[in-house]
Design an enzyme around this catalytic site. Structure first.
Site, PDB file in Angstrom:
ATOM      1  N   HIS A 374      -6.356  73.859  10.644  1.00 55.17           N
ATOM      2  CA  HIS A 374      -7.665  74.081  11.265  1.00 55.17           C
ATOM      3  C   HIS A 374      -8.080  75.540  11.310  1.00 55.17           C
ATOM      4  CE1 HIS A 374      -8.189  69.967  12.947  1.00 55.17           C
ATOM      5  NE2 HIS A 374      -6.860  70.000  12.932  1.00 55.17           N
ATOM      6  N   LYS A 566     -20.136  77.201  22.045  1.00 59.03           N
ATOM      7  CA  LYS A 566     -18.822  77.086  21.419  1.00 59.03           C
ATOM      8  C   LYS A 566     -17.914  78.074  22.125  1.00 59.03           C
ATOM      9  CE  LYS A 566     -20.805  78.261  17.377  1.00 59.03           C
ATOM     10  NZ  LYS A 566     -20.343  77.203  16.497  1.00 59.03           N
ATOM     11  N   ARG A 567     -16.586  78.032  21.820  1.00 60.89           N
ATOM     12  CA  ARG A 567     -15.708  79.024  22.406  1.00 60.89           C
ATOM     13  C   ARG A 567     -16.225  80.431  22.075  1.00 60.89           C
ATOM     14  NH1 ARG A 567     -10.838  77.257  25.013  1.00 60.89           N
ATOM     15  NH2 ARG A 567     -10.379  79.479  25.092  1.00 60.89           N
ATOM     16  N   LYS A 572     -16.930  84.192  15.827  1.00 56.77           N
ATOM     17  CA  LYS A 572     -18.096  83.317  15.962  1.00 56.77           C
ATOM     18  C   LYS A 572     -19.380  84.128  16.212  1.00 56.77           C
ATOM     19  CE  LYS A 572     -15.240  79.524  17.831  1.00 56.77           C
ATOM     20  NZ  LYS A 572     -15.403  78.353  16.949  1.00 56.77           N
ATOM     21  N   THR A 674     -17.815  71.591  14.342  1.00 55.34           N
ATOM     22  CA  THR A 674     -18.192  70.187  14.554  1.00 55.34           C
ATOM     23  C   THR A 674     -19.426  70.126  15.452  1.00 55.34           C
ATOM     24  OG1 THR A 674     -16.497  70.178  16.280  1.00 55.34           O
ATOM     25  CG2 THR A 674     -15.954  69.093  14.194  1.00 55.34           C
ATOM     26  N   LYS A 678     -23.092  67.794  15.560  1.00 51.92           N
ATOM     27  CA  LYS A 678     -23.706  67.152  16.739  1.00 51.92           C
ATOM     28  C   LYS A 678     -25.164  67.573  16.866  1.00 51.92           C
ATOM     29  CE  LYS A 678     -19.137  67.446  18.748  1.00 51.92           C
ATOM     30  NZ  LYS A 678     -18.242  68.283  19.579  1.00 51.92           N
TER      31      LYS A 678
HETATM   32  O1  NBX Z   1     -10.993  73.128  14.909  1.00 49.55           O
HETATM   33  C1  NBX Z   1     -11.265  74.418  15.410  1.00 49.55           C
HETATM   34  C2  NBX Z   1     -11.885  75.258  14.319  1.00 49.55           C
HETATM   35  O2  NBX Z   1     -12.112  76.563  14.788  1.00 49.55           O
HETATM   36  C3  NBX Z   1     -13.203  74.613  13.916  1.00 49.55           C
HETATM   37  O3  NBX Z   1     -13.765  75.309  12.839  1.00 49.55           O
HETATM   38  C4  NBX Z   1     -12.948  73.172  13.509  1.00 49.55           C
HETATM   39  O4  NBX Z   1     -14.155  72.512  13.318  1.00 49.55           O
HETATM   40  C5  NBX Z   1     -12.173  72.437  14.593  1.00 49.55           C
HETATM   41  C6  NBX Z   1     -11.794  71.041  14.174  1.00 49.55           C
HETATM   42  O5  NBX Z   1     -11.225  71.050  12.912  1.00 49.55           O
HETATM   43  N1  NBX Z   1     -10.050  74.981  15.937  1.00 49.55           N
HETATM   44  C7  NBX Z   1      -9.777  74.866  17.240  1.00 49.55           C
HETATM   45  O6  NBX Z   1     -10.537  74.319  18.017  1.00 49.55           O
HETATM   46  N2  NBX Z   1      -8.583  75.383  17.639  1.00 49.55           N
HETATM   47  C8  NBX Z   1      -8.123  75.326  18.897  1.00 49.55           C
HETATM   48  O7  NBX Z   1      -8.738  74.865  19.814  1.00 49.55           O
HETATM   49  C9  NBX Z   1      -6.761  75.861  19.139  1.00 49.55           C
HETATM   50  C10 NBX Z   1      -6.104  75.481  20.289  1.00 49.55           C
HETATM   51  C11 NBX Z   1      -4.834  75.954  20.547  1.00 49.55           C
HETATM   52  C12 NBX Z   1      -4.248  76.828  19.660  1.00 49.55           C
HETATM   53  C13 NBX Z   1      -4.893  77.220  18.500  1.00 49.55           C
HETATM   54  C14 NBX Z   1      -6.164  76.730  18.251  1.00 49.55           C
HETATM   55  N3  NBX Z   1      -2.982  77.301  19.910  1.00 49.55           N
END
Ligand code: NBX
Length: 835
Positions: A374, A566-567, A572, A674, A678
Site C-alpha cells: 500500500h 484525508k490523513r 498529501k 479511495t 467516494k
Molecule cells: O492505503 C493507504 C494509501 O496511502 C492509499 O493510497 C491507499 O488508497 C490505501 C488503500 O490501499 N495507506 C494507508 O492507509 N496506510 C495506513 O493507514 C497505515 C497504517 C499503519 C501503518 C502504515 C500505514 N503502520
C-alpha cells in the site's frame, strides 16, 4: 404502554420466529424483549443507549441464523475460504448498514416510530469503532462488505483494540488527542468466543535437540505467553443470506502464567504481568505511513497473526482435513506487511509442530499467501531491528534465516555473479544496523504481490522491488482499489440512491455498480439535472448544519463546497491547498476580485500525534480560517473550515455534499486513494494530480470532466534528478511569493513570524513534495474550476457523468479480481434456506 409480557402468547408471532421474523409486530416484540431481558429496562426508564442496544440486539438476532447457515454451508462444501489478515478494519457504524443489508430499515423504522423512537437518530448517534488509521483500514472494511455481498467464503482476521484511533479535538487551532473509549457503552455487534482462545508465545529462546526417534527438533521456550480470544462480528452481504465473519482478537493474561511469582508472595508483581499481557491489544498505533520500530507493535502483529493461523488450523481439523490441505482450504491475503510475520509463523507451525518436511511446508506456505503493498514511501516500509526481532520472536528469526539462505542461493544461480543484487534482495538489511525487511519476507513467502492502482503497481515493479520483479515477474499483479456503493452511496446519500433507482428503473445497480452508467443518458435531461441539484443542495445543507454544530462557523450552502479530507501528511500536500486559499485571499484584498465564485473550503483529517509538521499544518489551516472567516471584506466569497475528528461517520455526511474533491498528492506518492472514488461516486468533480487511482478516474470520466494539474510522476522524478530549486520558483512567481510571505511574515499568526517557519523554510529550501513546482498549475486549474462552476447546468452535467462513469470503482470489482487471479475462489451462493 406495552410491556413485553403483554405480548406473550398473543397471536401473530410464532415462538420460533421471535428471533428472525421481520414483520413489524415481531420486531416490536423482539425489541421490547431485549429491552427488558437484555438491558433490564422498561421503555419508561430506558436510556438512549438502552434503546440503541435493544435495537442492535434485535437486528443481530436476525443475522445469527443466516450466519450459522453460512458457516455450516461453508463447512459442508469445503470451498476455499479467504482469510483477510489486516491489523486494521475501519468498519464504521454498523446499525444502518446491517438494516440496509437485511432489508429491514423501513419495517423497523415504522415499528419504532409507533413506540415513539426515532430510528434515524439511533443510526446517526451510533458510536463507531475506530479500529484503523485511514485508507488501508477502510479498504479492509469495504472488502469485507464486497466479499459477503459476492457470497465468497471469507473471514477477516484482526485486532480487537480497546482504544481505536484517537478522538481529535482542535484547541486554539492545535490538534489535541483524546482516547477513543469506544467500548465504554458496550458493543452489541460482536460475540465473544473464549472457547476458541489460543495461547501465544513471546520472547525467550530456542532449544535444538534430537527426539527419541532420532528426528532433529526445535523447542521454543518462551519468556511469556498471552491468551488470545476472538470477538466475532457478523458481516452480512447486501440482500443475500451469506453472513461472513470479522474475527478480532483480544489479548488476556494466561491463567496459569505466573503462579511462581505469586507463590513467592509477589502479588502485585503477578498482577502487573497480567496487566502487561492485556496491554498488547490496548491501543491502535496512530501512525500511518511511518514505521516505528516499537516492540509492542511487533508483538501486536505477531499476536493476531498467530491467533488467526491457529484458528484456521482449528477449522481445518473441524472439517476433518489434514494440515497439508491448508492451502486448499485457505487463501491468506496480507493487507500490507503488518501481518507478514504469518509467512514465518505458518512455516513454524508446519515444521516444528506438525513435522512437515521443509520443502513441502514451503510450497504450502507460498501457495497460501498473497501480499498487497500500500505504499512506496521509504519511511513507511517496515523493518525491525534484528536484536528486537530476536528478543520477541527467536524461533521466527531462525526460520527467516533459513528461508533467506535458500532464497539467496536461488538468487545467486539466477543472477550469476551479481552479489550486489543478492545483497539487495536479502531478507536482512545489512547496510548498517541490521534489520529484518518485512516486505521482502512477504514477497518471498507469497505467490502473488499486488499494488493498489496501475501507476502504483508499475512503480512497485520498477522502483520499489525491481530485483524481485526481475526474479519472479509472474508474481506481480495490480488490483485497483474500490469502495462499497452500499455504504458510500446508498447509506450516505439516500437522495442520490432514490434518484438512481428511479432513473434506472430498478435497484440492481446497488449490487452491480457499473449499471450506474445508465445515468449517463439523463445528463442532458433538464428535469433530471434539476432533481440532481436538489439532492446535492439538501446534502450541502446537512453538511452546513454539521459544520455549524461542530465549529460554530456558518457556511453558505450556495457556495462551491471544495473538500480535502484525508490523513494529514506532507505528501498529501494539504499545505498546497492552503497556498491556493491564501492566494485567493490576497487577490480579494488587493484586486477587489468580487467576481470570484464563492467557495467553502472544508478540511478534515488526523495527524499522527508525533508528526510535528502535520500538526503544524492543522494549525496553519485553522489560522488561515480564523483570519479569512472574520474579515468582513471577504464576506461569503471565502470560508475555510477544519472539521475535527474526520471519521467514517463524518465521511458519510461529507462525500455526498462535496462538489470539488481535492486529490493533490505529489504524483508517484499516493498509492491509490479511495476517498477520490467516494467523491466521484457521489458526483463531485476532482481536482487532482496524475497520481494513484486519480489517473484511472480521469480515464474513466474523461479528461473534460476532470481538473488535472501538475507534473506526472515521471516529470517530478526527472525534475528532482536534474536539480530542483524551489527558491527560484518563489523568486519568479509573484503570487506564490505573496502567499508564502503572508504566512511567514506572521500575518496569520498575530505577527508571530516564527510559528510557521518550519513549513515555509522547508518549502523554500527543500520542498520534498514539490509544492512550488505544482503551484502555478494548481492555481490556474482552480481558476478553470471557477469558470466551470459559473455554469451550474454544465457543472451538474459533469457531476452526473462522474457518477455514471465511476462503475470501475466498486470494491465488488476489486474483490472479483482478487478472487479470480489471486485466491482462485468463487462465490458459494445460498440456494434457499434450510442450512
Ligand atoms: O492505503 C493507504 C494509501 O496511502 C492509499 O493510497 C491507499 O488508497 C490505501 C488503500 O490501499 N495507506 C494507508 O492507509 N496506510 C495506513 O493507514 C497505515 C497504517 C499503519 C501503518 C502504515 C500505514 N503502520
Amino acid at each position: 404502554t406495552l410491556e413485553p409480557g403483554h405480548l406473550r402468547g398473543q397471536g401473530g408471532v410464532a415462538e420460533d420466529d421471535v428471533r428472525t421474523a421481520c414483520e413489524p409486530e415481531a420486531l416490536k416484540r423482539a425489541f421490547l424483549d431485549h429491552l427488558l431481558y437484555t438491558q433490564g429496562k422498561t421503555l419508561e426508564i430506558a436510556s438512549h443507549n438502552d434503546i440503541y442496544l435493544a435495537v442492535a440486539y434485535t437486528v443481530r438476532d436476525r443475522l445469527l441464523r443466516r450466519w450459522s447457515h453460512t458457516s455450516s454451508r461453508h463447512k459442508r462444501h469445503g470451498t476455499r475460504t479467504v482469510a483477510y489478515l489486516s491489523a486494521e478494519f475501519l468498519i464504521g457504524p454498523s446499525l444502518g448498514n446491517n438494516l440496509l443489508n437485511l432489508d429491514i430499515t423501513d419495517a423497523l423504522r415504522e415499528t419504532l416510530a409507533r413506540l415513539g423512537i426515532d430510528l434515524d437518530e439511533l443510526v446517526r448517534r451510533e458510536v463507531e469503532p475506530g479500529l484503523g488509521n485511514g485508507g488501508l483500514g477502510r479498504l479492509a472494511a469495504c472488502f469485507m462488505d464486497s466479499l459477503a455481498t459476492g457470497e465468497i467464503p471469507a473471514i477477516g482476521y484482526g485486532i480487537y483494540y480497546e482504544y481505536g484511533i484517537f478522538f481529535q479535538t482542535v484547541v486554539d487551532g492545535w490538534q489535541v488527542e483524546n482516547t477513543d473509549k469506544w467500548l465504554r457503552f458496550g458493543n452489541p455487534w460482536a460475540i465473544h468466543h473464549p472457547e476458541w482462545g489460543v495461547e501465544v508465545k513471546l520472547g525467550g529462546y530456542t532449544e535444538h535437540y534430537t527426539d527419541d526417534v532420532g528426528r532433529f527438533r526445535v523447542r521454543w521456550v518462551p519468556e511469556k505467553t498471552v491468551w488470545g480470544t476472538p470477538f466475532d462480528t457478523p458481516v452480512a452481504g447486501y440482500k443475500v443470506s451469506t453472513v461472513n465473519t470479522l474475527r478480532l482478537w483480544r489479548a488476556e493474561a494466561t491463567e496459569e502464567f505466573d503462579f511462581s511469582v505469586f507463590n513467592r508472595g509477589d502479588y502485585l508483581g503477578a498482577v502487573n504481568k497480567k496487566v502487561t499481557s492485556e496491554n498488547l491489544t490496548k491501543v491502535l498505533y496512530p501512525n500511518d505511513e511511518s514505521h516505528q520500530g516499537k516492540e509492542l507493535r511487533l508483538e501486536q502483529q505477531y499476536f493476531f497473526v498467530a491467533c488467526a493461523l491457529r484458528d484456521m488450523l482449528r477449522i481445518l481439523e473441524h472439517r476433518g482435513l489434514p494440515v497439508t490441505e491448508f492451502p486448499r482450504a485457505f487463501a491468506v491475503q496480507l493487507n500490507d506487511t503488518h501481518p507478514a510475520i504469518g509467512v514465518a509463523e505458518l512455516m513454524r507451525l508446519l515444521i516444528d509442530e506438525y513435522l512437515v518436511p521443509w520443502e513441502q511446508a514451503w510450497e504450502a506456505t507460498r501457495a497460501t499467501f498473497a501480499y498487497t503493498n500500500h505504499t512506496l514511501l521509504p519511511e513507511a516500509l517496515e523493518r525491525w531491528p534484528l536484536e528486537l526481532f530476536k528478543s520477541v520472536l527467536p524461533r521466527h528469526l531462525e526460520i527467516i534465516y533459513e528461508i533467506n539462505r535458500r532464497f539467496l542461493n536461488e538468487a545467486r544461480i539466477r543472477f550469476f555473479g551479481d552479489e550486489s543484487r543478492v545483497f539487495r534482495l536479502s531478507l536482512i538489511d545489512e547496510s548498517g544496523e541490521r534489520y529484518v525487511r518485512m516486505a521482502h519476507l512477504a514477497c518471498v513467502g507469497s505467490h502473488a504481490i499486488n499494488g493498489v492502482a496501475e501507476l502504483h503497481s508499475t512503480l512497485i515493479k520498477e522502483q520499489l522491488l525491481p530485483d524481485f520483479y526481475a526474479m519472479w515477474p509472474e508474481k506481480f499483479d495490480s488490483v485497483t482499489n474500490g469502495v462499497t456503493p452500499r455504504r458510500w452511496v446508498v447509506l450516505s446519500n439516500p437522495g442520490l440512491a432514490a434518484l438512481a433507482t428511479e432513473a434506472l428503473g430498478d435497484e440492481h445497480w446497488i449490487r452491480d455498480w457499473p449499471r450506474i452508467a445508465g445515468l449517463e443518458k439523463h445528463a442532458d435531461d433538464a428535469a433530471f439535472i434539476e432533481r440532481w441539484q436538489r439532492v446535492k443542495h439538501t446534502n450541502k445543507r446537512s453538511l452546513a448544519a454539521l459544520i455549524r454544530d461542530e465549529t460554530g462557523v456558518v457556511v453558505n450552502p450556495d457556495s462551491l463546497f471544495d473538500v480535502l479530507v484525508k490523513r494529514i501528511h506532507e505528501y498529501k500536500r494539504q499545505h498546497l491547498a492552503v497556498l491556493h486559499i491564501v492566494t485567493r485571499y490576497h487577490r480579494l484584498k488587493t484586486q477587489r476580485a468580487t467576481d470570484m465564485v464563492p467557495r467553502t473550503f472544508i478540511f478534515g483529517g488526523k495527524a499522527a500525534p508525533g508528526y510535528v509538521r502535520a500538526k503544524l499544518m492543522i494549525k496553519l489551516i485553522t489560522a488561515v480560517a480564523d483570519v479569512v472567516n472574520s474579515d468582513p471584506e471577504v464576506r461569503d466569497l471565502l470560508k475555510v473550515v477544519f472539521l475535527p475528528n474526520f471519521s467514517v461517520s463524518k465521511g458519510q455526511c461529507i462525500y455526498p455534499a462535496a462538489e470539488l474533491s481535492e486529490q493533490i498528492s505529489l504524483a508517484g506518492k499516493e498509492a491509490s486513494g479511495t476517498g477520490n472514488m467516494k467523491f466521484a461516486m457521489n458526483g463531485a468533480l476532482t481536482i487532482g494530480t496524475m497520481d494513484g487511482a486519480n489517473i484511472e478516474i480521469c480515464q474513466e470520466v474523461g479528461a473534460e470532466n476532470f481538473f488535472a494539474f501538475g507534473m506526472s510522476a515521471d516529470e517530478a522524478q526527472r525534475l528532482l534528478r536534474s536539480g530542483y530549486y524551489p527558491r527560484d520558483l518563489y523568486r519568479d512567481d509573484a503570487e506564490l511569493r505573496a502567499a508564502i510571505d503572508l504566512i511567514r511574515g506572521g500575518f496569520f499568526s498575530r505577527g508571530d513570524a516564527g510559528l510557521f517557519e518550519p513549513l515555509t523554510n522547508d518549502l523554500l529550501n527543500e520542498d520534498r513534495y514539490m509544492l512550488l513546482a505544482d503551484y502555478a498549475s494548481y492555481v490556474e486549474c482552480q481558476d478553470r474550476v471557477d469558470a466551470a462552476y459559473r455554469d451550474a447546468r454544465q457543472w451538474s452535467r459533469m457531476a452526473v457523468l462522474n457518477c455514471a462513469r465511476s462503475g470501475r470503482f466498486s470494491s465488488d470489482r476489486s474483490i472479483a479480481e482478487y478472487a479470480r487471479r489471486m485466491w482462485h475462489t468463487s462465490a458459494l451462493p445460498d440456494t434457499g434456506h434450510g442450512g
